[in-house]
Design a protein around this motif. Structure first.
Motif, PDB file in Angstrom:
ATOM      1  N   LYS A 103      44.713  12.628  52.600  1.00 22.28           N
ATOM      2  CA  LYS A 103      45.084  12.082  51.294  1.00 22.28           C
ATOM      3  C   LYS A 103      44.970  13.210  50.275  1.00 22.28           C
ATOM      4  N   ALA A 104      46.039  13.454  49.552  1.00 19.57           N
ATOM      5  CA  ALA A 104      46.036  14.543  48.563  1.00 19.57           C
ATOM      6  C   ALA A 104      45.463  14.031  47.246  1.00 19.57           C
ATOM      7  N   ILE A 105      44.154  14.121  47.100  1.00 18.30           N
ATOM      8  CA  ILE A 105      43.476  13.678  45.874  1.00 18.30           C
ATOM      9  C   ILE A 105      43.109  14.906  45.043  1.00 18.30           C
ATOM     10  N   THR A 106      43.533  14.911  43.793  1.00 15.90           N
ATOM     11  CA  THR A 106      43.235  16.045  42.910  1.00 15.90           C
ATOM     12  C   THR A 106      41.735  16.127  42.680  1.00 15.90           C
ATOM     13  N   PRO A 107      41.119  17.273  42.991  1.00 19.10           N
ATOM     14  CA  PRO A 107      39.661  17.386  42.867  1.00 19.10           C
ATOM     15  C   PRO A 107      39.229  17.718  41.431  1.00 19.10           C
ATOM     16  N   ILE A 108      37.940  17.645  41.208  1.00 20.36           N
ATOM     17  CA  ILE A 108      37.341  18.075  39.949  1.00 20.36           C
ATOM     18  C   ILE A 108      36.247  19.096  40.256  1.00 20.36           C
ATOM     19  N   THR A 114      39.195   5.692  43.478  1.00 17.44           N
ATOM     20  CA  THR A 114      37.900   5.298  44.068  1.00 17.44           C
ATOM     21  C   THR A 114      37.100   6.489  44.584  1.00 17.44           C
ATOM     22  N   ILE A 115      37.776   7.623  44.768  1.00 15.91           N
ATOM     23  CA  ILE A 115      37.129   8.804  45.348  1.00 15.91           C
ATOM     24  C   ILE A 115      37.495  10.039  44.542  1.00 15.91           C
ATOM     25  N   LEU A 116      36.493  10.878  44.267  1.00 13.85           N
ATOM     26  CA  LEU A 116      36.746  12.156  43.591  1.00 13.85           C
ATOM     27  C   LEU A 116      36.072  13.286  44.364  1.00 13.85           C
ATOM     28  N   ALA A 155      41.684  20.912  51.595  1.00 13.01           N
ATOM     29  CA  ALA A 155      43.065  20.515  51.851  1.00 13.01           C
ATOM     30  C   ALA A 155      43.321  19.079  51.410  1.00 13.01           C
ATOM     31  N   GLY A 156      42.273  18.254  51.431  1.00 13.63           N
ATOM     32  CA  GLY A 156      42.429  16.864  51.035  1.00 13.63           C
ATOM     33  C   GLY A 156      41.266  16.024  51.525  1.00 13.63           C
ATOM     34  N   ILE A 157      41.456  14.714  51.445  1.00 18.40           N
ATOM     35  CA  ILE A 157      40.412  13.757  51.824  1.00 18.40           C
ATOM     36  C   ILE A 157      40.897  12.921  53.008  1.00 18.40           C
ATOM     37  N   GLY A 158      39.994  12.635  53.930  1.00 21.21           N
ATOM     38  CA  GLY A 158      40.258  11.672  54.983  1.00 21.21           C
ATOM     39  C   GLY A 158      39.334  10.490  54.795  1.00 21.21           C
ATOM     40  N   SER A 206      32.304  20.794  47.722  1.00 23.07           N
ATOM     41  CA  SER A 206      30.839  20.708  47.790  1.00 23.07           C
ATOM     42  C   SER A 206      30.333  19.273  47.764  1.00 23.07           C
ATOM     43  N   GLY A 207      31.237  18.309  47.560  1.00 19.66           N
ATOM     44  CA  GLY A 207      30.771  16.929  47.524  1.00 19.66           C
ATOM     45  C   GLY A 207      31.900  15.947  47.303  1.00 19.66           C
ATOM     46  N   ILE A 208      31.566  14.661  47.439  1.00 16.81           N
ATOM     47  CA  ILE A 208      32.497  13.566  47.166  1.00 16.81           C
ATOM     48  C   ILE A 208      31.764  12.551  46.293  1.00 16.81           C
ATOM     49  N   MET A 209      32.393  12.139  45.199  1.00 19.01           N
ATOM     50  CA  MET A 209      31.821  11.102  44.357  1.00 19.01           C
ATOM     51  C   MET A 209      32.632   9.825  44.540  1.00 19.01           C
ATOM     52  N   TYR A 210      31.934   8.715  44.832  1.00 17.05           N
ATOM     53  CA  TYR A 210      32.569   7.422  45.027  1.00 17.05           C
ATOM     54  C   TYR A 210      32.407   6.579  43.764  1.00 17.05           C
TER      55      TYR A 210
END
Length: 591
Positions: free
Chosen positions: A274-279, A299-301, A380-383, A310-314
């Motif tokens: 999933k191509a989610i734009t990171p912060i 729902t995911i950043l 590259a993205g999120i799974g 370095s991390g995922i924020m839900y």
């Protein structure tokens, strides 16, 4: 001899003949060197060259404190002259830590003299003797922390009181002794021990460093467990001139060439990106709040800086933490979002087979909703777990559609896909085409139910002898089976299968038929003929032959030809198709 060693040590101390070597400590989240442990060596032509002999001799002659202070001075001098920007880990024994000279600021004077910031230095406590006065050590550690030093606890699991020291000192880093890392991927006891250490560290906001990582398998297992740092020969050996960059190819994450039957060639993690734009991890919490408010579907950043995640924020956990306190926004609004991250995300390379992703998540006992997918270590993205499960379900349906209903083994379609993938990857493998001899007469005399039992017996035998790590077994129709051998001892295993089958076949015949060596049944010409007991004929294609093929079609042609040659040999037999130079010949054997 003793006095000569003492004199040698005194000479080394007086002339400062010590050389620091630096071994990199790797951040597995950033895929880069974050620091170096300084390791001291004596003169190369001296019996005290090795650190073990050096420090053991110093302890024997009550010169440990003097040696450690000299090591510290020489190490800091070298670290400064090399202009190393990463952290410096220096070894200190708790006993020396309590020495008046240490506490009065001797190390700070060294740092000031050579222009080194104390905040770049980690004091690594190494236990060689039992530690008794925890209050005194805790006070000393807090004293050094106030000066800017960080604290690491070395060789956890090997010292006298590692867990007690950990709970008393709450170090920024804890190093797991190499004993628990060596062979970690093959030892469930070590695996559970290290997993427990990582769980404790996560709850204490402590960074774990896995020492003694020497193989790719150890590295992959360490990373699967969520450990944040590693050190060992796999990355680099200690050197007087420290390694500046780690070879990016070492960060293989959990990539594997072991594809399961039923997977298509493209069934990799890239399929579910999933191509989610990171912060940035430094984004203020109130800005993250605005992002979630502006987009109700978000729902995911992912947190990414310099292309490294370095991390995922839900969304749910973010809002829960923010509003668990009455003054959440006021308290946390200006803090960076990474302060809300509880643990590191799970990483997987985009080329990793889907089945391997699922296996690794299960092995690591992760219940994350999502994971980071990388390309050569970069974001590259999120799974997501839901997408992973959906794709696996689709693959299982695909597999079941082509499975044999009697044995439930995969059929020709998934096996052709598997063979093509092995050829694309230039993998080493061999093929075995197993066919029953005299099966139709047996089926006619003993009934189709007894025939099914024989077929299931062959399936059970093959799956018992060929484990998933050694190859795959397929049932391509009737009494024909195909085996892909990915193990080196494929010929030995084939011979063992034939011997075992010869032993079990008589149990499916009546006693009188076993004594006669076969049965009388109607032949193809309609006349009664004598047929020996059922046997197996195996057409084998060697790795030297498979490597010359371009597709599963060529493999199938070779296997069929080899099987026909094997069937010309009476009894349980095999025929090996080599297809090499004219000087080499095909091999046949009966068992």
């Amino acid at each position: 001899m003793s006095s000569s060693l003492q004199n040698e040590l005194l000479k080394i101390l007086d002339t400062k003949q010590l050389t620091p070597h630096f071994q990199p400590i790797i951040s597995l989240t950033k895929r880069e060197i974050m620091g170096y442990e300084a390791l001291i060596r004596g003169p190369s032509n001296s019996p005290l060259h090795s650190p073990f002999n050096l420090f053991e001799t110093a302890e024997r002659y009550d010169l440990s404190t003097r040696l450690e202070f000299l090591c510290r001075e020489i190490t800091i001098d070298s670290y400064a002259s090399l202009n190393i920007p990463e952290k410096l880990f220096i070894n200190v024994t708790p006993a020396v830590l309590l020495e008046p000279e240490f506490k009065t600021g001797e190390t700070l004077r060294f740092l000031d003299q050579y222009g080194v910031d104390p905040r770049s230095v980690v004091i690594e406590l190494t236990e060689h003797q039992p530690t008794d006065d925890y209050d005194l050590i805790r006070d000393a550690v807090n004293h050094y922390r106030n000066m800017g030093f960080e604290i690491a606890l070395d060789d956890l699991g090997a010292g006298y009181s590692g867990l007690r020291l950990w709970s008393e000192l709450l170090p920024e880093y804890v190093k797991i002794d190499k004993h628990f890392i060596q062979g970690l991927h093959e030892d469930p006891v070590k695996l559970n021990f290290v997993r427990s250490i990582q769980d404790i560290a996560s709850s204490l906001n402590c960074n774990v460093i896995a020492e003694g990582v020497e193989t790719k398998e150890e590295f992959i297992t360490v990373e699967k467990l969520g450990i944040t740092h590693a050190q060992g020969y796999y990355f680099a050996r200690p050197a007087a001139m420290p390694l500046e960059l780690v070879n990016s190819e070492l960060f293989v994450t959990i990539r594997s060439e072991q594809y399961l039957p039923g997977q298509s060639i493209t069934a990799t993690a890239a399929r579910i990106i999933k191509a989610i734009t990171p912060i940035s991890a430094d984004t203020p919490i109130n800005s993250v709040m605005e992002l979630f408010q502006q987009n109700s579907d978000l729902t995911i950043l992912p947190l990414v800086d310099n292309k490294r995640a370095s991390g995922i924020m839900y969304r749910d956990s973010f809002l829960s933490k923010l509003f668990s306190s009455r003054y959440g926004i006021e308290l946390y609004g200006k803090k960076p979002i990474n302060s809300f991250i509880d643990h590191l995300p799970f990483f997987v390379d985009q080329n990793t087979p889907i089945a391997e992703v699922s296996k690794s998540l299960t092995t690591a006992m992760r219940n994350d909703q999502a994971f980071i997918i990388t390309n050569n270590g970069e974001y590259a993205g999120i799974g997501t777990l839901l997408d992973l499960l959906e794709y696996i379900t689709q693959q299982q349906i695909h597999h079941a559609k082509h499975a044999n209903p009697l044995t439930l083994l995969p059929g020709s379609v998934p096996f052709n896909e598997k063979i093509n993938q092995l050829l694309v990857n230039k993998s080493v493998f061999s093929i075995g085409y197993f066919d029953l001899d005299n099966f139709k007469p047996f089926n006619d005399v003993y009934s189709y139910s007894a025939g099914d039992d024989i077929i299931k017996a062959v399936a059970n035998l093959l799956t018992q002898k060929i484990l998933p790590e050694d190859g795959q077994v397929g049932h391509i129709g009737g009494d024909d089976f195909i085996v892909i051998f990915t193990c080196a001892d494929w010929l030995v295993r084939c011979e063992a299968i034939l011997r075992s089958f010869e032993c079990i076949v008589p149990t499916y015949y009546k006693t009188e038929d076993v004594k006669s060596g076969g049965i009388h049944a109607e032949g193809r010409n309609g006349e009664k003929c004598f047929f020996p007991l059922i046997s197996l004929s195996v057409g084998l294609i060697s790795p030297e032959a498979t490597v010359q093929c371009n597709s599963h079609v060529e493999i199938a042609d070779l296997a069929s030809a080899a099987k026909k040659m094997a069937k010309k040999i009476p009894g349980n037999s095999f025929f090996v198709e080599q297809r090499l130079s004219k000087n080499q010949h095909d091999e046949s054997c009966c068992c």
